[in-house]
Scaffold this motif. Structure first.
Motif, PDB file in Angstrom:
ATOM      1  N   ARG A 303     -26.417 104.977 -28.129  1.00 28.87           N
ATOM      2  CA  ARG A 303     -26.389 103.526 -27.907  1.00 28.87           C
ATOM      3  C   ARG A 303     -25.932 103.208 -26.495  1.00 28.87           C
ATOM      4  O   ARG A 303     -26.527 102.396 -25.789  1.00 28.87           O
ATOM      5  N   ASP A 307     -28.112 101.539 -23.498  1.00 26.71           N
ATOM      6  CA  ASP A 307     -27.643 100.282 -22.904  1.00 26.71           C
ATOM      7  C   ASP A 307     -27.576 100.407 -21.388  1.00 26.71           C
ATOM      8  O   ASP A 307     -28.035  99.511 -20.661  1.00 26.71           O
ATOM      9  N   SER A 310     -31.027 100.447 -19.852  1.00 28.75           N
ATOM     10  CA  SER A 310     -31.684  99.135 -19.814  1.00 28.75           C
ATOM     11  C   SER A 310     -31.254  98.320 -18.605  1.00 28.75           C
ATOM     12  O   SER A 310     -31.937  97.361 -18.235  1.00 28.75           O
ATOM     13  N   ARG A 311     -30.130  98.688 -18.000  1.00 24.34           N
ATOM     14  CA  ARG A 311     -29.630  97.963 -16.833  1.00 24.34           C
ATOM     15  C   ARG A 311     -30.070  98.586 -15.507  1.00 24.34           C
ATOM     16  O   ARG A 311     -29.747  98.066 -14.440  1.00 24.34           O
TER      17      ARG A 311
END
Length: 376
Positions: A303, A307, A310-311
């Motif tokens: 996770r 995350d 995705s940035r």
């Protein structure tokens, strides 16, 4: 924020029988360095702790890089690879903008001032992230960590040195007993993430009677009865079978992401119904019983990695990973599984790091976590 095409990383790692051939193999892995390479990271297993000064001297001589940071771990990290219980090193070098970083020399207490030239750089470049290494023997560590965060304004990440012997850190010099590292300017593109290694097994409970680190009652009931309820056991045998993997989480006030600090469950008093944990708690504090669980740890690691991914505006150019000693092969199994998951989710890129005796993220001291910093 856009990535700076001039930022370049190279990494190498190796194991062997002595420090010189290990470091030489790392240097061979690095290959031809960028002409403007100006920062190095070095992590070694504790079998090489006594050789840190000689290792630093050789790295400076062979690379021409003056500025190095790093420390010692019982285990160390590289791209897709973990090393434990053998002489090994993980080395990474970077070519960063000249004003993109500054070393943070060792501080042993809040009384240690930050040098004037570093203070001026901090005011001008407003460091967003700081990578720090700290000595677990320092009795002022929590206060020192907070003071360093306040003085630098940086979001501190990193970990505590882990070793069966000497605990050297590298930042300008080789030193022990304090906190040191490197600060990165706000305009240097970076991303960071934290993965928990323990999952809650019950609700948040309120401490209603305590004495230092001993909790007598939770929500008005005996603390040990509350623990049995969350574990779903009723007898001493069931408690004894379950308690080895149980810890206590302290929710971080004001956190919008369910953040918590994990502390060890030190013991229980069946007659008094009290428990002792690895932190002092006052009445009114909130606690959550949690379990160290490999499956949930892997889910949370993936996770976190997704995350962070995705940035990103592109593949990471380099990274630092600091994981708890209780993770690695002790949680994820053999075969460098934990670092393999990082590679599965983010791809192949230069990476270095170590397995710590406590992890630092968001300027706080954690346990059983994995902390990642990426240069993008």
């Amino acid at each position: 924020m856009t990535s700076d095409a001039s930022v370049t990383f190279r990494a190498g790692h190796a194991a062997g029988t002595a420090w010189q051939p290990v470091i030489q193999r790392c240097l061979d892995d690095l290959g031809r360095l960028p002409a403007d390479a100006n920062l190095g990271f070095v992590y070694v297993t504790d079998a090489l702790a006594n050789d840190m000064q000689r290792i630093l001297d050789l790295l400076r001589q062979e690379t021409g890089i003056a500025d190095w940071v790093g420390t010692v771990g019982l285990g160390i990290c590289a791209a897709g690879r973990e090393y434990f219980d053998e002489p090994a090193a993980s080395v990474m070098v970077a070519a960063l903008p000249p004003d993109g970083f500054r070393l943070l020399p060792q501080r042993r207490s809040e009384d240690d001032e930050i040098a004037a030239d570093l203070a001026q750089w901090i005011v001008k470049h407003k460091p967003a992230i700081g990578l720090v290494h700290a000595d677990p023997r320092n009795t002022e560590l929590v206060e020192l960590l907070g003071d360093t965060a306040d003085r630098t304004g940086a979001y501190l990440i990193g970990g505590l040195t882990s070793s069966r012997g000497q605990m050297p850190q590298v930042a300008t010099t080789v030193a022990q007993r304090g906190l040191s590292g490197v600060l990165f300017a706000a305009d240097l593109p970076m991303a960071a993430g934290l993965s928990q290694g323990c999952s809650p097994i019950g609700p948040a409970r309120t401490v209603t009677r305590s004495e230092r680190n001993v909790i007598h009652t939770l929500d008005g009931d005996l603390a040990l009865d509350a623990l049995k309820e969350d574990l779903g056991v009723s007898d001493a045998g069931g408690l004894k079978r379950s308690i080895a993997t149980i810890h206590v989480a302290l929710p971080v006030p004001g956190s919008d992401g369910g953040d918590y600090l994990v502390r060890n469950l030190m013991g229980a008093d069946p007659e008094a119904g009290a428990i002792a944990i690895g932190a002092a708690v006052d009445p009114g504090a909130r606690v959550i019983f949690c379990r160290r669980d490999p499956d949930s740890a892997e889910r949370d690691l993936r996770r976190m990695l997704r995350d962070v991914r995705s940035r990103l505006e592109g593949p990471p150019k380099g990274g630092i990973y600091v994981s708890c000693l209780a993770r690695g092969p002790n949680m994820f199994g053999a075969g460098s599984r934990e670092l393999g998951i990082v590679s599965e989710e983010l791809g192949d890129f230069p990476l270095a790091g170590f397995f710590a005796n406590g992890e630092i993220s968001r300027n706080r001291l954690y346990g059983y976590t994995g902390v990642l910093a990426l240069f993008v």
